[in-house]
Design a protein around this motif. Sequence first.
Motif, PDB file in Angstrom:
ATOM      1  N   LEU A 151       0.877  -1.175   0.000  1.00  0.00           N
ATOM      2  CA  LEU A 151       0.000   0.000   0.000  1.00  0.00           C
ATOM      3  C   LEU A 151       0.911   1.221   0.000  1.00  0.00           C
ATOM      4  O   LEU A 151       1.716   1.384   0.916  1.00  0.00           O
ATOM      5  CB  LEU A 151      -0.878  -0.034   1.252  1.00  0.00           C
ATOM      6  CG  LEU A 151      -1.899   1.085   1.447  1.00  0.00           C
ATOM      7  CD1 LEU A 151      -2.933   1.104   0.334  1.00  0.00           C
ATOM      8  CD2 LEU A 151      -2.609   0.912   2.805  1.00  0.00           C
ATOM      9  N   ASP A 152       0.788   2.078  -1.025  1.00  0.00           N
ATOM     10  CA  ASP A 152       1.701   3.220  -1.087  1.00  0.00           C
ATOM     11  C   ASP A 152       1.126   4.418  -0.324  1.00  0.00           C
ATOM     12  O   ASP A 152      -0.001   4.368   0.204  1.00  0.00           O
ATOM     13  CB  ASP A 152       2.073   3.560  -2.538  1.00  0.00           C
ATOM     14  CG  ASP A 152       0.917   4.160  -3.332  1.00  0.00           C
ATOM     15  OD1 ASP A 152      -0.069   4.635  -2.716  1.00  0.00           O
ATOM     16  OD2 ASP A 152       0.997   4.163  -4.576  1.00  0.00           O
ATOM     17  N   ALA A 153       1.918   5.481  -0.264  1.00  0.00           N
ATOM     18  CA  ALA A 153       1.544   6.634   0.565  1.00  0.00           C
ATOM     19  C   ALA A 153       0.287   7.320   0.045  1.00  0.00           C
ATOM     20  O   ALA A 153      -0.419   7.996   0.801  1.00  0.00           O
ATOM     21  CB  ALA A 153       2.706   7.620   0.614  1.00  0.00           C
TER      22      ALA A 153
ATOM     23  N   VAL B 233       4.604  -7.399  -5.975  1.00  0.00           N
ATOM     24  CA  VAL B 233       4.944  -6.194  -6.728  1.00  0.00           C
ATOM     25  C   VAL B 233       5.239  -5.083  -5.735  1.00  0.00           C
ATOM     26  O   VAL B 233       4.662  -5.033  -4.649  1.00  0.00           O
ATOM     27  CB  VAL B 233       3.791  -5.786  -7.681  1.00  0.00           C
ATOM     28  CG1 VAL B 233       2.476  -5.606  -6.925  1.00  0.00           C
ATOM     29  CG2 VAL B 233       4.116  -4.495  -8.438  1.00  0.00           C
ATOM     30  N   THR B 234       6.159  -4.205  -6.131  1.00  0.00           N
ATOM     31  CA  THR B 234       6.373  -3.004  -5.326  1.00  0.00           C
ATOM     32  C   THR B 234       6.563  -1.831  -6.281  1.00  0.00           C
ATOM     33  O   THR B 234       6.991  -2.008  -7.419  1.00  0.00           O
ATOM     34  CB  THR B 234       7.569  -3.172  -4.370  1.00  0.00           C
ATOM     35  OG1 THR B 234       7.559  -2.120  -3.406  1.00  0.00           O
ATOM     36  CG2 THR B 234       8.895  -3.163  -5.112  1.00  0.00           C
ATOM     37  N   ILE B 235       6.202  -0.638  -5.805  1.00  0.00           N
ATOM     38  CA  ILE B 235       6.326   0.554  -6.645  1.00  0.00           C
ATOM     39  C   ILE B 235       7.515   1.357  -6.142  1.00  0.00           C
ATOM     40  O   ILE B 235       7.717   1.492  -4.937  1.00  0.00           O
ATOM     41  CB  ILE B 235       5.018   1.380  -6.646  1.00  0.00           C
ATOM     42  CG1 ILE B 235       5.086   2.535  -7.647  1.00  0.00           C
ATOM     43  CG2 ILE B 235       4.659   1.881  -5.258  1.00  0.00           C
ATOM     44  CD1 ILE B 235       3.734   3.198  -7.902  1.00  0.00           C
ATOM     45  N   ASP B 236       8.342   1.878  -7.083  1.00  0.00           N
ATOM     46  CA  ASP B 236       9.531   2.613  -6.657  1.00  0.00           C
ATOM     47  C   ASP B 236       9.255   4.116  -6.643  1.00  0.00           C
ATOM     48  O   ASP B 236       8.149   4.574  -6.943  1.00  0.00           O
ATOM     49  CB  ASP B 236      10.748   2.235  -7.513  1.00  0.00           C
ATOM     50  CG  ASP B 236      10.676   2.781  -8.934  1.00  0.00           C
ATOM     51  OD1 ASP B 236       9.843   3.680  -9.224  1.00  0.00           O
ATOM     52  OD2 ASP B 236      11.465   2.309  -9.782  1.00  0.00           O
ATOM     53  N   LYS B 237      10.284   4.888  -6.301  1.00  0.00           N
ATOM     54  CA  LYS B 237      10.108   6.332  -6.132  1.00  0.00           C
ATOM     55  C   LYS B 237       9.766   7.033  -7.442  1.00  0.00           C
ATOM     56  O   LYS B 237       9.284   8.167  -7.435  1.00  0.00           O
ATOM     57  CB  LYS B 237      11.377   6.935  -5.533  1.00  0.00           C
ATOM     58  CG  LYS B 237      12.613   6.789  -6.419  1.00  0.00           C
ATOM     59  CD  LYS B 237      13.857   7.351  -5.751  1.00  0.00           C
ATOM     60  CE  LYS B 237      15.093   7.058  -6.591  1.00  0.00           C
ATOM     61  NZ  LYS B 237      16.342   7.492  -5.931  1.00  0.00           N
ATOM     62  N   ASN B 238      10.039   6.371  -8.567  1.00  0.00           N
ATOM     63  CA  ASN B 238       9.728   6.962  -9.870  1.00  0.00           C
ATOM     64  C   ASN B 238       8.370   6.519 -10.400  1.00  0.00           C
ATOM     65  O   ASN B 238       8.005   6.841 -11.532  1.00  0.00           O
ATOM     66  CB  ASN B 238      10.811   6.586 -10.883  1.00  0.00           C
ATOM     67  CG  ASN B 238      12.198   6.950 -10.388  1.00  0.00           C
ATOM     68  OD1 ASN B 238      12.417   8.085  -9.955  1.00  0.00           O
ATOM     69  ND2 ASN B 238      13.125   6.008 -10.422  1.00  0.00           N
TER      70      ASN B 238
ATOM     71  N   VAL C  88       9.588  -9.117  -3.146  1.00  0.00           N
ATOM     72  CA  VAL C  88      10.526  -8.231  -3.841  1.00  0.00           C
ATOM     73  C   VAL C  88      10.705  -6.948  -3.031  1.00  0.00           C
ATOM     74  O   VAL C  88       9.814  -6.520  -2.300  1.00  0.00           O
ATOM     75  CB  VAL C  88      10.053  -7.894  -5.271  1.00  0.00           C
ATOM     76  CG1 VAL C  88       9.983  -9.155  -6.116  1.00  0.00           C
ATOM     77  CG2 VAL C  88       8.695  -7.201  -5.260  1.00  0.00           C
ATOM     78  N   PHE C  89      11.882  -6.348  -3.160  1.00  0.00           N
ATOM     79  CA  PHE C  89      12.177  -5.135  -2.403  1.00  0.00           C
ATOM     80  C   PHE C  89      12.950  -4.178  -3.306  1.00  0.00           C
ATOM     81  O   PHE C  89      13.850  -4.589  -4.035  1.00  0.00           O
ATOM     82  CB  PHE C  89      13.020  -5.469  -1.159  1.00  0.00           C
ATOM     83  CG  PHE C  89      13.238  -4.285  -0.252  1.00  0.00           C
ATOM     84  CD1 PHE C  89      12.342  -4.003   0.772  1.00  0.00           C
ATOM     85  CD2 PHE C  89      14.332  -3.444  -0.433  1.00  0.00           C
ATOM     86  CE1 PHE C  89      12.531  -2.901   1.611  1.00  0.00           C
ATOM     87  CE2 PHE C  89      14.523  -2.342   0.393  1.00  0.00           C
ATOM     88  CZ  PHE C  89      13.629  -2.067   1.412  1.00  0.00           C
ATOM     89  N   VAL C  90      12.587  -2.890  -3.234  1.00  0.00           N
ATOM     90  CA  VAL C  90      13.335  -1.868  -3.967  1.00  0.00           C
ATOM     91  C   VAL C  90      13.941  -0.882  -2.977  1.00  0.00           C
ATOM     92  O   VAL C  90      13.238  -0.368  -2.096  1.00  0.00           O
ATOM     93  CB  VAL C  90      12.435  -1.141  -4.984  1.00  0.00           C
ATOM     94  CG1 VAL C  90      13.107   0.122  -5.486  1.00  0.00           C
ATOM     95  CG2 VAL C  90      12.105  -2.050  -6.153  1.00  0.00           C
ATOM     96  N   ASP C  91      15.235  -0.660  -3.104  1.00  0.00           N
ATOM     97  CA  ASP C  91      15.944   0.335  -2.301  1.00  0.00           C
ATOM     98  C   ASP C  91      15.904   1.660  -3.063  1.00  0.00           C
ATOM     99  O   ASP C  91      16.560   1.810  -4.093  1.00  0.00           O
ATOM    100  CB  ASP C  91      17.387  -0.135  -2.086  1.00  0.00           C
ATOM    101  CG  ASP C  91      18.196   0.863  -1.266  1.00  0.00           C
ATOM    102  OD1 ASP C  91      17.641   1.923  -0.876  1.00  0.00           O
ATOM    103  OD2 ASP C  91      19.386   0.592  -1.023  1.00  0.00           O
ATOM    104  N   ASN C  92      15.118   2.592  -2.549  1.00  0.00           N
ATOM    105  CA  ASN C  92      14.936   3.882  -3.227  1.00  0.00           C
ATOM    106  C   ASN C  92      16.016   4.900  -2.883  1.00  0.00           C
ATOM    107  O   ASN C  92      15.968   6.029  -3.372  1.00  0.00           O
ATOM    108  CB  ASN C  92      13.566   4.462  -2.850  1.00  0.00           C
ATOM    109  CG  ASN C  92      12.446   3.842  -3.669  1.00  0.00           C
ATOM    110  OD1 ASN C  92      12.527   3.772  -4.898  1.00  0.00           O
ATOM    111  ND2 ASN C  92      11.400   3.385  -3.004  1.00  0.00           N
ATOM    112  N   THR C  93      16.985   4.521  -2.038  1.00  0.00           N
ATOM    113  CA  THR C  93      18.015   5.493  -1.658  1.00  0.00           C
ATOM    114  C   THR C  93      19.090   5.620  -2.731  1.00  0.00           C
ATOM    115  O   THR C  93      19.939   6.499  -2.651  1.00  0.00           O
ATOM    116  CB  THR C  93      18.686   5.101  -0.319  1.00  0.00           C
ATOM    117  OG1 THR C  93      19.393   3.867  -0.503  1.00  0.00           O
ATOM    118  CG2 THR C  93      17.662   4.944   0.794  1.00  0.00           C
TER     119      THR C  93
END
Lengths: 130, 552
Positions: free
Chosen positions: B441-443, B482-487, B524-529
């Motif tokens: 769940l995204d922001a 699924v995960t959504i990244d900062k873009n 799955v995991f995305v590192d947005n840093t």
Amino acid sequence: MTPKTLATLTIAATLFGSCPFARAGGTPDEEADQQMPSKAIVGFVKDANGSIVADAKVVVTFKVGNTDLITRSDATGHFRIPGFSKDANADSVELSCSKAGYKQTASLKRRSAAASTTAPIEIDCVLAQQ
Amino acid sequence: MVFSIPMRRRLLIATALALGISVNGAPSPRAESAAALGGRVTSADEGPMEGVLVSAKKTGSTVTITVASDRDGHFAFPENRLTPGHYVLAIRAVGYDLDHPVEADVPQPSAIDLTLRRTEDLAAQLTNAEWFQSFPGTPAQKQPLLECMSCHTFERIARSTHTADEWVGVLQRMAGYANNTTPAYPQRRAAERKLAPERARKTADYLATINLSTASTWAYPLKTHARPSGRATRVIITEYDLPRASIAPHDVRVDPDGVWYSNFSEQYLGRLDPSTGRPSEYPYPMLKPGFPTGALDMEADQDGNLWLALMFQAGLAKFDRKTQQFRLFPIPSPQNSDTMQQSMVMPRHSDVDGKVWTNDVNRHAILRLDLASGTFESIDPFNSIAGEHTHAPYGMMTDAENNLYFLDFGDENIGRVDAKTLKVTLYPTPTAYSRPRRGMLDAAGQLWFAEFAANAIGMFDTKAERFQEWPLPTPWSAPYDVTIDKNGELWIGSMSSDRVVRLDRAGGQTTEYLLPKQTNIRRVFVDNTTTPVTFWVGNNHHASIVRLEPLD
């Protein structure tokens, strides 16, 4: 057979025809039984003239328990809410619909001639333009 | 030497080409100036080959670095990725093997050109997605195989010689294994699980038509998917071997302390230090000796403490980051049957009301832990409506009020449980029988989820109560998460194709990155840093942690 009934039957046939096989693959993690598609509530949202109303919110409330099911009518005014027991029938639920600029006037339940454990429960919902 | 360009310059150009940047242009953040090792991949059949994964592993190291060849067949390992030493090279390109073993010393001033030849054993190279497409039969006949691939590849099914009668017994035996089983770490269930005889017979009859029970080779052609091309070749993949083949990393999560992973097979929480490649293991006690071990879901609470869903050990574990101690929350005895199983946990907003969500897999119900009392209350979202029809709460998310959103993996709903009233609301997905599995769940209140049985990704806008769906390009991808990244791009793992799917909704572009080894991608995991973002995943079938760095 009226065109309307035909449309409903066609859609029902499409829905169940698209998934004719049992729910193979089993249920997750635990049982491995095959499921048949669940019984669904299907219908159309219409206005007082019988024209379809697309993108209306449809809410089904089961009379026992504490669960609502929510969907929207599609571009043809049709909606489908799956997941019910074979014992469920039109009297098990209340159905309401809403859309900005409309108010609900009726929900019309139709019964199949013979009690069926697989045929969908048909309920239309009628909105009047305000 | 054929070329007049100095070797160092050639390698630099090769690197630039492999990284997809202009030799004279501004380098991207991950572009390196020179190659530690590079060359060209060719075969007699194709000439220069694009999309061949080339892996380098240093003698004595647990870390493998992989790059992909570009459209001219060039590959290059950036200078800062390979420390000096002796390396063994390996490739992944379906249909091909290295013509002969290749080893090289780094720094390596000469180009290492790789020659591939047609493999003599294509079946050993197929992904499960390729087997799905190769097997004759209807989708309904193939669908039971979805359950097999959680533990093993279809190669062992295809190579078997069981007759239909023998298959019935084999299937019954397989049903007795716990979900947290791998070939390296088989675990029997404590509670007996019977297969419906008619179902076992149907599946057995089918399997006997696709294996080697009646012939010495397969009557159907083995179909393969295209190798990566274009953007999918602009990537660097790092695999960190874990110390035992029995470790099955299931969920991964990156923070400043390292890469945390749940171990699906053993009673450890793991943490990898990517700078050294060294893992640490934090053991926690057994709650039910004699029952299968290992944890599935791993989630952080508001303080960064890590929670584990303990599967057949029946309960939850909280790892306190400050004290590095575990606190266990067992399911109390009246509720705790031999089939009791917790696959999910959601503690993210437990500070709101002192409650942590989990599931009761066997009863297809939701449980809520009260932190103060240690008791679990049961919520059955389907009992009143579904009767005999099976649903199954799986992936879980919470909003700021600790209201629960859950995915009905047994059927086709997104569910919501109100934290205050426990009122349940179900939203059927647009695609029937989609089996939504896990997501986030995204922001903005958008719930992203993998539709395991629909080969698609869904988004449910929790505010507008509306859905959108995106199909995946490869059939039988069986997405888990699924995960959504900062873009705003989506990252998806396929359980069958060894591919990580990157979906750019705005550009309508899908990129499928192939991983170097067979796996069965879970969380799955995305590192947005980082820029570009970095993708992390565990390889549950080959005991490693995988880092995938797209170069754009």
